[in-house]
Design an enzyme around this catalytic site. Sequence first.
Site, PDB file in Angstrom:
ATOM      1  N   ARG A 136       0.852  -1.183   0.000  1.00 45.07           N
ATOM      2  CA  ARG A 136       0.000   0.000   0.000  1.00 45.07           C
ATOM      3  C   ARG A 136       0.889   1.234   0.000  1.00 45.07           C
ATOM      4  NH1 ARG A 136      -4.890   1.207   4.192  1.00 45.07           N
ATOM      5  NH2 ARG A 136      -3.315   0.804   5.749  1.00 45.07           N
ATOM      6  N   ASP A 175       1.723  -6.901  10.763  1.00 41.19           N
ATOM      7  CA  ASP A 175       2.648  -6.705  11.880  1.00 41.19           C
ATOM      8  C   ASP A 175       2.315  -7.607  13.052  1.00 41.19           C
ATOM      9  OD1 ASP A 175       4.362  -4.903  10.726  1.00 41.19           O
ATOM     10  OD2 ASP A 175       3.397  -3.125  11.583  1.00 41.19           O
ATOM     11  N   THR A 188      -0.694   7.590  -1.307  1.00 41.01           N
ATOM     12  CA  THR A 188      -1.959   7.543  -2.065  1.00 41.01           C
ATOM     13  C   THR A 188      -2.908   6.466  -1.532  1.00 41.01           C
ATOM     14  OG1 THR A 188      -1.109   5.860  -3.566  1.00 41.01           O
ATOM     15  CG2 THR A 188      -0.678   8.161  -4.161  1.00 41.01           C
ATOM     16  N   ASP A 199      -2.607  -3.426  12.705  1.00 43.01           N
ATOM     17  CA  ASP A 199      -1.964  -3.873  11.468  1.00 43.01           C
ATOM     18  C   ASP A 199      -1.853  -5.393  11.484  1.00 43.01           C
ATOM     19  OD1 ASP A 199       0.169  -4.674   9.582  1.00 43.01           O
ATOM     20  OD2 ASP A 199       0.295  -2.528   9.231  1.00 43.01           O
TER      21      ASP A 199
HETATM   22  N1  URA Z   1      -4.458  -3.219   7.012  1.00 45.73           N
HETATM   23  C1  URA Z   1      -4.357  -3.635   8.301  1.00 45.73           C
HETATM   24  O1  URA Z   1      -3.540  -4.499   8.594  1.00 45.73           O
HETATM   25  N2  URA Z   1      -5.159  -3.094   9.221  1.00 45.73           N
HETATM   26  C2  URA Z   1      -6.079  -2.160   8.942  1.00 45.73           C
HETATM   27  O2  URA Z   1      -6.798  -1.714   9.845  1.00 45.73           O
HETATM   28  C3  URA Z   1      -6.175  -1.726   7.603  1.00 45.73           C
HETATM   29  C4  URA Z   1      -5.361  -2.275   6.655  1.00 45.73           C
END
Ligand code: URA
Length: 210
Positions: free
Chosen positions: A105, A204, A109, A201
């Site tokens: 990502r 992570d 953007t 995340d």
């Molecule tokens: N990706 C993630 O890991 N968590 C989110 O809240 C949004 C995208």
Amino acid sequence: MKANVKVIEHPLVKHKLSLLRQKERSTNSFRTLISEISMLLAYEVTHDLPLIYEEIETPLAKMRAPLLEGKKIVLINILRAGSGMVEGMLRILPSARIGHIGLYRDPETLGAVEYYFKLPGEMADRDVILVDPMLATGNSAIAAVERVKTASPRSLKFVCILAAPEGLANFHESHPDVPVYTAAIDERLDEHGYILPGLGDAGDRLFGTK
Ligand code: URA
């Protein structure tokens, strides 16, 4: 807007999802829960797989028995967070083939940028389950589905653990034909594109890379 979305309302899924959201959860436990939820989602998402009847022999008699029809299912892992879901789904679909799509990502953007793409052969005869735990803005999911559609699979479903309403709307605008299966639809996205209340995340937390 929600016509092509199925929220899996199973109590086991709901309970495990609440545990998954807790910020104090360890990497090990997070991974296990992702795997368990994915197994349950895989059960739901495969409810309409076509069957054929073939003669088999039990120790006592011959019978015509239902078996899955066609070539092996393909699980497509949207790297990297999809890996945890694939691991869980493989427990009930152990013969599935695996494809990979590498997307990251763009932090400015929030658009999806592709860096890897590899699918099994004979895709026209296969049913695809595309996985990514978080359908947030929907940009990665939209890009991944666009790529997979170029291989013309027999069928295509998108499975996530959490979805944001904005991401779902975005996704359905681009791919109204692709059903989305999710364990929950949360409230909204924050200004960084994270799902609220969400679980943070997913990559992570899954890999312990925070
Ligand atoms: N990706 C993630 O890991 N968590 C989110 O809240 C949004 C995208």
